[in-house]
Write an enzyme that holds these catalytic residues in place. Sequence first.
Site, short mmCIF file in Angstrom:
data_model
loop_
_atom_site.label_atom_id
_atom_site.label_comp_id
_atom_site.label_asym_id
_atom_site.label_seq_id
_atom_site.Cartn_x
_atom_site.Cartn_y
_atom_site.Cartn_z
N ASP A 93 34.13 42.25 61.39
CA ASP A 93 33.90 41.90 59.97
C ASP A 93 34.10 43.09 59.04
O ASP A 93 34.83 43.02 58.06
CB ASP A 93 32.47 41.39 59.75
CG ASP A 93 32.24 40.01 60.36
OD1 ASP A 93 33.21 39.25 60.51
OD2 ASP A 93 31.07 39.72 60.68
N ARG A 146 16.76 46.92 57.63
CA ARG A 146 17.57 46.64 56.45
C ARG A 146 17.16 47.40 55.19
O ARG A 146 18.01 47.94 54.49
CB ARG A 146 17.66 45.13 56.18
CG ARG A 146 18.39 44.37 57.30
CD ARG A 146 19.77 44.96 57.59
NE ARG A 146 20.47 44.34 58.70
CZ ARG A 146 20.48 44.80 59.95
NH1 ARG A 146 19.78 45.87 60.27
NH2 ARG A 146 21.17 44.19 60.88
N ASP A 159 19.71 38.79 56.28
CA ASP A 159 20.06 40.18 55.99
C ASP A 159 20.61 40.36 54.57
O ASP A 159 20.37 41.37 53.93
CB ASP A 159 21.05 40.71 57.02
CG ASP A 159 20.36 41.06 58.33
OD1 ASP A 159 19.13 41.23 58.31
OD2 ASP A 159 21.05 41.17 59.36
N SER A 217 26.55 36.88 68.38
CA SER A 217 26.30 37.78 67.26
C SER A 217 25.09 38.64 67.62
O SER A 217 23.99 38.13 67.83
CB SER A 217 26.07 36.94 66.01
OG SER A 217 25.49 37.74 65.03
N1 ARG Z 1 16.73 36.53 63.14
C1 ARG Z 1 16.52 37.94 63.00
C2 ARG Z 1 16.33 38.30 61.57
O1 ARG Z 1 16.65 37.56 60.69
C3 ARG Z 1 17.62 38.77 63.65
C4 ARG Z 1 18.99 38.57 63.11
C5 ARG Z 1 19.91 39.51 63.78
N2 ARG Z 1 21.28 39.19 63.58
C6 ARG Z 1 22.12 38.82 64.58
N3 ARG Z 1 23.34 38.57 64.26
N4 ARG Z 1 21.73 38.72 65.81
O2 ARG Z 1 15.85 39.37 61.28
#
Ligand code: ARG
Length: 419
Positions: A31, A112, A141, A193
């Site tokens: 990406d 983040r 995120d 992912s």
């Molecule tokens: N669900 C978790 C969060 O929103 C982790 C997301 C992580 N992203 C991924 N593509 N695995 O913080």
Amino acid sequence: MTPPEHRPIAAYQADPENIGRVLLLYSGGLDTSVMLHWIQAEYGAEVVTLTVELGQPDEDWTAIVEKARDMGAIETVVVDAREEFAADFVVPAIRANALYGGGYPLFTALARPLIARTAVGVAREHGCDTIAHGCTGKGNDQVRIDATIAALGPELRVLAPVREWSMGREEEISYARAHRIPVSGGTDKPPYSIDDNLWGRSSEGQVIEDIEQPPPDDVFQLVTTPEQAPDEPEVVRLGFEAGRPITLDGERLGIVELIDRVTDLGRRHGIGIVDHIEDRIVGLKVRDIYEVPAATIILAAHKDLEKLVSTIHQNNFKPSLDNQWAYLCYAGLWYEPLRADLEAYMVAANEYVTGEVSVRLYKGSAMVVARSSPFALYDKSLAGFGESGGEFSQLASPGFIELFSLQTRMAQRVRNADR
Ligand code: ARG
């Protein structure tokens, strides 16, 4: 590809007609690599890349930087933020026993605001007017990163191309091929992912989306499955000072090293696999598979010690604030003043969380088996079945019970007078 005809909806979003120099949050993945090319091509903008090290295992930072340079980045910045992440984000999470939805230790959510805060600083240093990131329009995120940038760098604008370009994985791969962007890994089978850092690893997507099926074994890249874990249990001793982990088996360690070592112990013993149905901030329910060995062990130890040194009233009260803390973190509101207020409480509530906890690791379970603290509100001589003595008189108990049950007894009398 035609430029996107999307107009910004929010004031913090970049105006496509008016983009000067962009700071791109760059991981080296598909990406953000496509993005690095795309931003230069579509907006005629200069791009500086920022890559933040947070203890992701197996990353080749030099290769990431070279890739960015090859693709035209005018500057490539790498920040090793592991210490800062562990000390300023993970330690507060430990003090708050932070779990979202009862199972997710928040490693992505904790990272983040740090990434966004670092980006604001680097953008200013390098004269960037815009920060670009690879978050989709469906996840948490984007909320965390956009909200933090808008709060800390109100003069900066945000560009999130994945929200706007209508490229799926296949189109991104074709775009990459067409523009000689190196695509790492196999392109035949779409990968899960993944997001990871020193506090945990998550996998989403593909077959994981089938919530009626157990996760396939190939999801687990960090933790050994409990079935394959050693047949011998292992006991680790964690020492805490004011809620912060400071020793492992009596040896004083920096926080990053301590977490790394606990991760290694936990992963061998199959600790910390969580299959989590989660409520995203944007409303979707999703399934995440987490591998969180260090968090599982350290949070269990911390909670046990905290209970030992706190009063019944503190122990009854704190979980509701822990929950609120976890929610604000999950929701990307790290810079919400309420989080700072809660932080002050967490620090106060952890003042006496000092001592040692032993955790037994065995085939996927991390069980607290022993603890000690100079501040334990525990007196072994009072705990047994024996005689009264010291601060506790069994003869006084009936008097206590009579008063303690007064309202309950009265309610029974006045409400059930006819029964
Ligand atoms: N669900 C978790 C969060 O929103 C982790 C997301 C992580 N992203 C991924 N593509 N695995 O913080």
